[in-house]
Enzyme design. Structure first.
Site, PDB file in Angstrom:
ATOM      1  N   LYS A 203       0.815  -1.159  -0.064  1.00  0.00           N
ATOM      2  CA  LYS A 203      -0.033   0.092  -0.026  1.00  0.00           C
ATOM      3  C   LYS A 203       0.946   1.262  -0.121  1.00  0.00           C
ATOM      4  O   LYS A 203       1.760   1.590   0.744  1.00  0.00           O
ATOM      5  CB  LYS A 203      -0.844   0.089   1.266  1.00  0.00           C
TER       6      LYS A 203
HETATM    7  C1  R5P Z   1      -3.312   4.009   8.068  1.00  0.00           C
HETATM    8  O1  R5P Z   1      -2.385   3.753   8.778  1.00  0.00           O
HETATM    9  C2  R5P Z   1      -4.518   3.222   8.149  1.00  0.00           C
HETATM   10  O2  R5P Z   1      -3.970   1.838   8.177  1.00  0.00           O
HETATM   11  C3  R5P Z   1      -5.319   3.223   6.885  1.00  0.00           C
HETATM   12  O3  R5P Z   1      -5.740   1.898   6.653  1.00  0.00           O
HETATM   13  C4  R5P Z   1      -4.914   3.845   5.681  1.00  0.00           C
HETATM   14  O4  R5P Z   1      -4.356   5.096   5.828  1.00  0.00           O
HETATM   15  C5  R5P Z   1      -5.999   4.053   4.716  1.00  0.00           C
HETATM   16  O5  R5P Z   1      -7.059   4.838   4.925  1.00  0.00           O
HETATM   17  P1  R5P Z   1      -7.024   6.426   4.442  1.00  0.00           P
HETATM   18  O6  R5P Z   1      -7.812   6.240   3.009  1.00  0.00           O
HETATM   19  O7  R5P Z   1      -8.105   6.986   5.378  1.00  0.00           O
HETATM   20  O8  R5P Z   1      -5.759   7.032   4.505  1.00  0.00           O
END
Ligand code: R5P
Length: 294
Positions: A203
């Site tokens: 990610k």
């Molecule tokens: C971040 O550490 C969290 O694990 C979230 O899963 C990630 O940031 C994705 O969420 P968002 O789209 O709100 O950034």
């Protein structure tokens, strides 16, 4: 012997030549075992090769963040529209009904908070519990360039080793600390390191300049986090650009559950991810669904 002399930036990312998939629909996954491929095929839709992961794991270091105060009220109505649920084991057991059949990507690192150094994480779930919960992936942050870089890499390596033993893929999450760079050079470095260490998918964040090279330089699928809440059209455009430039999906939280109309938004995001719907059309789809849902 690796050394720091004469490090040259990558130049030829072969952007006009897609990676050879070697007989499996997912980049970099052709040589995994059956169970691992099967779990990846539940995460990524084999028809499109992409995924919409709904991220609601933020509480593991942020507490009851906006939109996640009552996950039973805000998140459960969205689950039918997601391909994958990303959460902690605490929320999974406490809030998500066991009759849920959506694959789960389990947040497996923790040990920090918004009040402390974010990169100081540990593995917070034993492999046995991940198996007991029937998860399809385990996730941990890598904090490249941060104070606890080495420790965070060690966490991910341990997950990869134990997960691979049981056919469970590891999602490496490129974490960004408070003062860390957020550009293609940084994400190119962080995502590639994670993939080289054996992460099954990674990610990252979308960047306007050079994302195509970040995706091309990572030999396994990339999904993008949504990041801070944007106007809905902007978030859909970001998702579109990321997919168009080589991402294999999104792992999106705030831009869905903090939307004015989260059920409409997640469906619009899915249109972009799986149908490559253009931002204007996807936004109109969002508005139509929002109006219909009252
Ligand atoms: C971040 O550490 C969290 O694990 C979230 O899963 C990630 O940031 C994705 O969420 P968002 O789209 O709100 O950034």
């Amino acid at each position: 012997m690796a050394d720091l002399d004469d490090i040259r930036e990558g130049k030829d990312f072969g952007l006009d030549r897609p990676a050879d998939l070697q007989g499996f629909f997912l980049k970099g996954a052709a040589n995994h075992d059956w169970g691992l491929k099967n779990r990846l095929s539940r995460i990524f839709n084999p028809k499109t090769g992409r995924t919409v992961m709904l991220a609601f794991d933020h509480g593991y270091f942020q507490g009851p963040a906006t939109g996640l105060e009552r996950i039973d009220l805000s998140i459960l109505p969205l689950c039918d529209y997601a391909d994958v649920l990303m959460c902690t084991r605490g929320v999974l057991r406490a809030t998500v009904p066991p009759s849920n059949t959506k694959p789960v990507a389990l947040r497996c690192s923790g040990g920090n908070s918004i009040l402390s150094e974010l990169s100081n994480e540990t593995i917070a779930v034993d492999i046995e519990d991940a198996i007991r919960l029937g998860v399809c992936a385990m996730a941990a942050q890598v904090y490249i360039g941060a104070e606890f870089e080495h420790k965070s890499i060690t966490n991910v390596v341990k997950l990869i080793d134990t997960g691979t033993r049981y056919g469970i893929p590891t999602l490496a999450v490129t974490g960004v600390g408070k003062d860390m760079a957020r550009d293609a050079k940084y994400f190119g470095l962080a995502t590639r390191i994670a993939a080289e260490l054996g992460a099954h998918y990674v990610k990252t964040y979308f960047v306007e300049e050079g994302f195509e090279k970040v995706a091309a330089g990572c030999p396994v699928p990339l999904v993008i986090a949504g990041g801070k809440k944007l106007p809905e059209r902007d978030a859909l455009e970001m998702a579109y650009k990321a997919i168009d430039q080589g991402a294999a999906g999104v792992d999106m939280g705030r831009n869905i559950f903090q939307s004015d109309a989260p059920v409409a938004m997640i469906q619009a995001v899915a249109k972009v991810v799986h149908d490559l719907e253009k931002p204007d059309q996807a936004y109109q789809y969002y508005l139509d669904l929002k109006a219909a849902q009252g």
